[in-house]
Scaffold this active site. Sequence first.
Site, mmCIF file in Angstrom:
data_model
loop_
_atom_site.group_PDB
_atom_site.id
_atom_site.type_symbol
_atom_site.label_atom_id
_atom_site.label_comp_id
_atom_site.label_asym_id
_atom_site.label_seq_id
_atom_site.Cartn_x
_atom_site.Cartn_y
_atom_site.Cartn_z
ATOM 1 N N GLU A 1 1.060 -0.789 0.035
ATOM 2 C CA GLU A 1 0.288 0.134 -0.211
ATOM 3 C C GLU A 1 0.848 1.533 -0.045
ATOM 4 O OE1 GLU A 1 -3.070 0.157 -0.662
ATOM 5 O OE2 GLU A 1 -3.521 -1.482 -0.544
ATOM 6 N N TYR B 1 -6.112 6.863 3.931
ATOM 7 C CA TYR B 1 -6.258 5.729 2.806
ATOM 8 C C TYR B 1 -6.155 4.312 3.386
ATOM 9 C CZ TYR B 1 -5.659 2.342 -0.384
ATOM 10 O OH TYR B 1 -5.315 1.163 -1.572
ATOM 11 N N ASP C 1 -9.699 5.776 -2.465
ATOM 12 C CA ASP C 1 -8.917 6.336 -3.113
ATOM 13 C C ASP C 1 -9.361 7.164 -4.086
ATOM 14 O OD1 ASP C 1 -9.164 4.295 -4.790
ATOM 15 O OD2 ASP C 1 -7.356 3.871 -5.688
#
Length: 291
Positions: free
Chosen positions: A37, A120, A138
């Site tokens: 991520e 996020y 996102d």
Amino acid sequence: MIDNPYTTAVLAWYDVNARDLPWRHPDATPWSILVSEVMLQQTPVVRVLPAWREWMKRWPAPADLAAEPSGEAVRMWHRLGYPRRALNLHACATAIVERHGGEVPDDHSELLALPGVGAYTAAAVASFAFGQRHAVLDTNVRRVLARAHTGVQYPPKTQSKSETRLAESLLPSDAETAVRWGVAVMELGALVCTARSPACADCPIADKCAWRLAGKPAHDGPPRRAQTYAGTDRQVRGKLMAVLRAASGPVPKSELDAVWDDQVQRERALDALVSDGLVDPLDSGEYALPG
DNA sequence: AAGCCGTGGTG
DNA sequence: TCACCAAGGCT
């Protein structure tokens, strides 16, 4: 179970069209998902894949990374861009060892407290690694919701409260479905509802898309400002970091001076890198990745 | 809250 | 070609 007008169609589409990405495999660990991520923040999947594999082989657990100097994380960042993210991941690893016994925390607020982990990323890790119900918002999801639900071509430049509220209102009530919904909408935005030329013919919710039904009106409002790069401090920083990553050890200042003509800008960029902790100025007068 | 922070692919 | 864009975060 129909939780929102799009759930069933989007989940069915995802079942058929999902990419086979390693951080989605059942054996992906929370750490490997966190690393993916952070790497994916503003960097495309195809460029993240090789770096992620390299990181996971070398540092399979937070303690493995925490045991090394932060400069090694920066070196292994290669050319993913925004190298402070490498520093952030090293600091994450240290914090996870010190505060969480070496295990990535499953609590949303504890994730949010980690360096470089914002709204996020915290939601993504809590959702994808731990199966929790969180709205993952996102750039892909924002664009899909802007089109399908709000009926405009692009979301606002900066994320608004109304977008957050909308994403939360569309979140399926059941956690397992919510997790699948989140990754599925992201994937739809990445593969079909793209920024430049959306493939509406392939879209599972084209019949419900407010933007398409309105005739795909063009974005109105101020033009979306292009981010200039050539000639900026960012470009200079990139050149300086490239020299330091390529070197096996400390580098004489003359080697750094060679990357950019404008001395004032060059010194400003180098000072900022030192201030950011990305470069270590040695007593010898040489420069190195941080120890 | 608007601007900064890398890098490379693409229409 | 070159402006735009890519699983954002921080100040």
